[in-house]
Design a protein around this motif. Structure first.
Motif, PDB file in Angstrom:
ATOM      1  N   MET A 135       0.826  -1.198   0.000  1.00 20.58           N
ATOM      2  CA  MET A 135       0.000   0.000   0.000  1.00 20.58           C
ATOM      3  C   MET A 135       0.865   1.254   0.000  1.00 20.58           C
ATOM      4  O   MET A 135       0.531   2.247  -0.649  1.00 20.58           O
ATOM      5  CB  MET A 135      -0.945  -0.003   1.199  1.00 20.58           C
ATOM      6  N   GLY A 136       1.995   1.202   0.720  1.00 20.31           N
ATOM      7  CA  GLY A 136       2.915   2.326   0.686  1.00 20.31           C
ATOM      8  C   GLY A 136       3.402   2.618  -0.709  1.00 20.31           C
ATOM      9  O   GLY A 136       3.461   3.772  -1.149  1.00 20.31           O
ATOM     10  N   GLY A 137       3.727   1.555  -1.448  1.00 21.07           N
ATOM     11  CA  GLY A 137       4.147   1.725  -2.832  1.00 21.07           C
ATOM     12  C   GLY A 137       3.043   2.314  -3.689  1.00 21.07           C
ATOM     13  O   GLY A 137       3.275   3.208  -4.511  1.00 21.07           O
ATOM     14  N   ASN A 138       1.813   1.843  -3.487  1.00 21.83           N
ATOM     15  CA  ASN A 138       0.682   2.364  -4.252  1.00 21.83           C
ATOM     16  C   ASN A 138       0.401   3.831  -3.945  1.00 21.83           C
ATOM     17  O   ASN A 138      -0.069   4.576  -4.813  1.00 21.83           O
ATOM     18  CB  ASN A 138      -0.580   1.551  -3.948  1.00 21.83           C
ATOM     19  N   LEU A 139       0.697   4.244  -2.708  1.00 23.06           N
ATOM     20  CA  LEU A 139       0.455   5.631  -2.299  1.00 23.06           C
ATOM     21  C   LEU A 139       1.581   6.574  -2.719  1.00 23.06           C
ATOM     22  O   LEU A 139       1.521   7.770  -2.459  1.00 23.06           O
ATOM     23  CB  LEU A 139       0.257   5.705  -0.784  1.00 23.06           C
ATOM     24  N   GLY A 140       2.613   6.005  -3.351  1.00 21.32           N
ATOM     25  CA  GLY A 140       3.655   6.850  -3.897  1.00 21.32           C
ATOM     26  C   GLY A 140       4.913   6.986  -3.070  1.00 21.32           C
ATOM     27  O   GLY A 140       5.807   7.770  -3.417  1.00 21.32           O
ATOM     28  N   TYR A 141       5.011   6.225  -1.982  1.00 25.38           N
ATOM     29  CA  TYR A 141       6.223   6.280  -1.158  1.00 25.38           C
ATOM     30  C   TYR A 141       7.333   5.437  -1.783  1.00 25.38           C
ATOM     31  O   TYR A 141       7.059   4.444  -2.469  1.00 25.38           O
ATOM     32  CB  TYR A 141       5.936   5.762   0.259  1.00 25.38           C
ATOM     33  N   GLU A 142       8.570   5.827  -1.518  1.00 27.00           N
ATOM     34  CA  GLU A 142       9.697   4.955  -1.805  1.00 27.00           C
ATOM     35  C   GLU A 142       9.802   4.014  -0.610  1.00 27.00           C
ATOM     36  O   GLU A 142      10.072   4.462   0.508  1.00 27.00           O
ATOM     37  CB  GLU A 142      10.988   5.739  -1.992  1.00 27.00           C
ATOM     38  N   VAL A 143       9.591   2.741  -0.836  1.00 27.38           N
ATOM     39  CA  VAL A 143       9.496   1.770   0.254  1.00 27.38           C
ATOM     40  C   VAL A 143      10.702   0.842   0.239  1.00 27.38           C
ATOM     41  O   VAL A 143      11.039   0.254  -0.790  1.00 27.38           O
ATOM     42  CB  VAL A 143       8.201   0.932   0.140  1.00 27.38           C
ATOM     43  N   PHE A 144      11.328   0.697   1.400  1.00 27.77           N
ATOM     44  CA  PHE A 144      12.365  -0.310   1.607  1.00 27.77           C
ATOM     45  C   PHE A 144      11.788  -1.370   2.539  1.00 27.77           C
ATOM     46  O   PHE A 144      11.234  -1.039   3.592  1.00 27.77           O
ATOM     47  CB  PHE A 144      13.617   0.310   2.228  1.00 27.77           C
ATOM     48  N   PHE A 145      11.918  -2.615   2.153  1.00 30.60           N
ATOM     49  CA  PHE A 145      11.371  -3.725   2.943  1.00 30.60           C
ATOM     50  C   PHE A 145      12.539  -4.507   3.527  1.00 30.60           C
ATOM     51  O   PHE A 145      13.305  -5.152   2.807  1.00 30.60           O
ATOM     52  CB  PHE A 145      10.510  -4.633   2.053  1.00 30.60           C
ATOM     53  N   ALA A 146      12.688  -4.436   4.852  1.00 27.40           N
ATOM     54  CA  ALA A 146      13.809  -5.085   5.542  1.00 27.40           C
ATOM     55  C   ALA A 146      13.471  -6.558   5.771  1.00 27.40           C
ATOM     56  O   ALA A 146      13.001  -6.951   6.839  1.00 27.40           O
ATOM     57  CB  ALA A 146      14.098  -4.382   6.862  1.00 27.40           C
ATOM     58  N   LEU A 147      13.717  -7.387   4.765  1.00 25.95           N
ATOM     59  CA  LEU A 147      13.252  -8.779   4.803  1.00 25.95           C
ATOM     60  C   LEU A 147      13.753  -9.534   6.024  1.00 25.95           C
ATOM     61  O   LEU A 147      12.991 -10.284   6.648  1.00 25.95           O
ATOM     62  CB  LEU A 147      13.684  -9.508   3.524  1.00 25.95           C
ATOM     63  N   ASP A 148      15.025  -9.361   6.388  1.00 26.52           N
ATOM     64  CA  ASP A 148      15.559 -10.113   7.524  1.00 26.52           C
ATOM     65  C   ASP A 148      15.188  -9.496   8.867  1.00 26.52           C
ATOM     66  O   ASP A 148      15.569 -10.004   9.919  1.00 26.52           O
ATOM     67  CB  ASP A 148      17.077 -10.279   7.405  1.00 26.52           C
ATOM     68  N   ALA A 149      14.400  -8.414   8.839  1.00 21.36           N
ATOM     69  CA  ALA A 149      13.832  -7.838  10.059  1.00 21.36           C
ATOM     70  C   ALA A 149      12.331  -8.119  10.096  1.00 21.36           C
ATOM     71  O   ALA A 149      11.532  -7.352  10.630  1.00 21.36           O
ATOM     72  CB  ALA A 149      14.109  -6.341  10.131  1.00 21.36           C
ATOM     73  N   THR A 150      11.951  -9.240   9.486  1.00 24.55           N
ATOM     74  CA  THR A 150      10.568  -9.730   9.522  1.00 24.55           C
ATOM     75  C   THR A 150      10.609 -11.238   9.753  1.00 24.55           C
ATOM     76  O   THR A 150      11.631 -11.882   9.546  1.00 24.55           O
ATOM     77  CB  THR A 150       9.813  -9.473   8.200  1.00 24.55           C
ATOM     78  N   TYR A 151       9.479 -11.785  10.184  1.00 22.97           N
ATOM     79  CA  TYR A 151       9.354 -13.243  10.199  1.00 22.97           C
ATOM     80  C   TYR A 151       7.900 -13.635  10.038  1.00 22.97           C
ATOM     81  O   TYR A 151       6.991 -12.799  10.155  1.00 22.97           O
ATOM     82  CB  TYR A 151       9.977 -13.867  11.440  1.00 22.97           C
ATOM     83  N   THR A 152       7.694 -14.931   9.747  1.00 18.26           N
ATOM     84  CA  THR A 152       6.345 -15.431   9.558  1.00 18.26           C
ATOM     85  C   THR A 152       6.281 -16.900   9.968  1.00 18.26           C
ATOM     86  O   THR A 152       7.201 -17.424  10.599  1.00 18.26           O
ATOM     87  CB  THR A 152       5.862 -15.201   8.116  1.00 18.26           C
ATOM     88  N   PHE A 153       5.200 -17.553   9.587  1.00 14.55           N
ATOM     89  CA  PHE A 153       4.929 -18.946   9.977  1.00 14.55           C
ATOM     90  C   PHE A 153       4.483 -19.732   8.744  1.00 14.55           C
ATOM     91  O   PHE A 153       4.087 -19.145   7.731  1.00 14.55           O
ATOM     92  CB  PHE A 153       3.825 -18.988  11.046  1.00 14.55           C
ATOM     93  N   ASP A 154       4.520 -21.054   8.830  1.00 14.61           N
ATOM     94  CA  ASP A 154       4.033 -21.890   7.733  1.00 14.61           C
ATOM     95  C   ASP A 154       2.578 -21.526   7.420  1.00 14.61           C
ATOM     96  O   ASP A 154       1.810 -21.154   8.318  1.00 14.61           O
ATOM     97  CB  ASP A 154       4.109 -23.369   8.101  1.00 14.61           C
ATOM     98  N   GLY A 155       2.199 -21.672   6.153  1.00 15.43           N
ATOM     99  CA  GLY A 155       0.840 -21.315   5.759  1.00 15.43           C
ATOM    100  C   GLY A 155       0.141 -22.411   4.987  1.00 15.43           C
ATOM    101  O   GLY A 155       0.785 -23.217   4.304  1.00 15.43           O
TER     102      GLY A 155
END
Length: 202
Positions: free
Chosen positions: A134-154
């Motif tokens: 959504m940040g990208g759609n709103l026109g922001y320059e977005v950096f996504f810190a992949l290794d500063a996130t986590y998730t679970f099996d889906g």
């Protein structure tokens, strides 16, 4: 990579409820918490704005429901809130995107001329990804810190399942390949923000 002096770090849903393994299953990326803490430290040390996002689930059994201990931020995040070396904002939401929370994140960012955001937090492929898209759609320059996130099996339709690592990779490919965000590592962001190295979660 150039990180603006007013780039906002958006820390998504780093709450105690995600430690309830019986509800979520096994997480990936055990280094995520240290990396999230390092980003907050760098942003605060350099006077950049930090947004803390909290998910107030409306589902009765959710570990993130309001009034339940799991709704609270994890200790290392709570300890860093309120330092106010730069602007700070608390956003509460009950859906995936931090841009559909209270107060209005888009208005807060644009009101101060902030055109860059860095997204970190939980879960990689859910609220963190949705906020970045959504940040990208709103026109922001977005950096996504992949290794500063986590998730679970889906689990998806037709019995399809993906591991947490597979879901994280899918998020990275979708965001980066789709032009929503630049997927980067914490260490790159720390260097670009003017610090020497990645710190500890403490």
């Amino acid at each position: 990579m150039e990180i603006a002096e007013n780039a906002a770090l958006v820390v998504v849903d780093v709450q105690k409820g995600f430690d309830e393994e019986g509800h979520w299953g096994t997480r990936n990326n055990p280094a995520a918490d240290d990396n999230i803490a390092a980003l907050i430290d760098v942003w605060q040390a350099t006077g950049r704005p930090v947004v803390f996002v909290r998910h107030d689930s409306t589902k009765p059994g959710s570990p993130l429901r309001a009034g339940h201990e799991g709704n609270d931020f994890k200790e290392y995040v709570e300890q860093r809130r309120g330092k106010r070396t730069g602007a700070e904002l608390l956003v509460t939401k009950s859906v995936n995107s931090a841009f559909y929370g209270v107060p209005d994140l888009d208005a807060w960012l644009k009101g101060a001329g902030r055109g860059q955001i860095v997204v970190a937090g939980i879960q990689t492929n859910m609220c963190a990804e949705t906020t970045a898209r959504m940040g990208g759609n709103l026109g922001y320059e977005v950096f996504f810190a992949l290794d500063a996130t986590y998730t679970f099996d889906g689990v998806g339709p037709w019995g399809w399942t993906l591991s947490a690592d597979e879901l994280a990779r899918a998020t990275a490919v979708s965001l980066h390949g789709g032009g929503f965000a630049k997927v980067v590592a914490t260490e790159e962001l720390v260097r670009a923000a003017g610090a020497v190295g990645v710190g500890s979660g403490g």
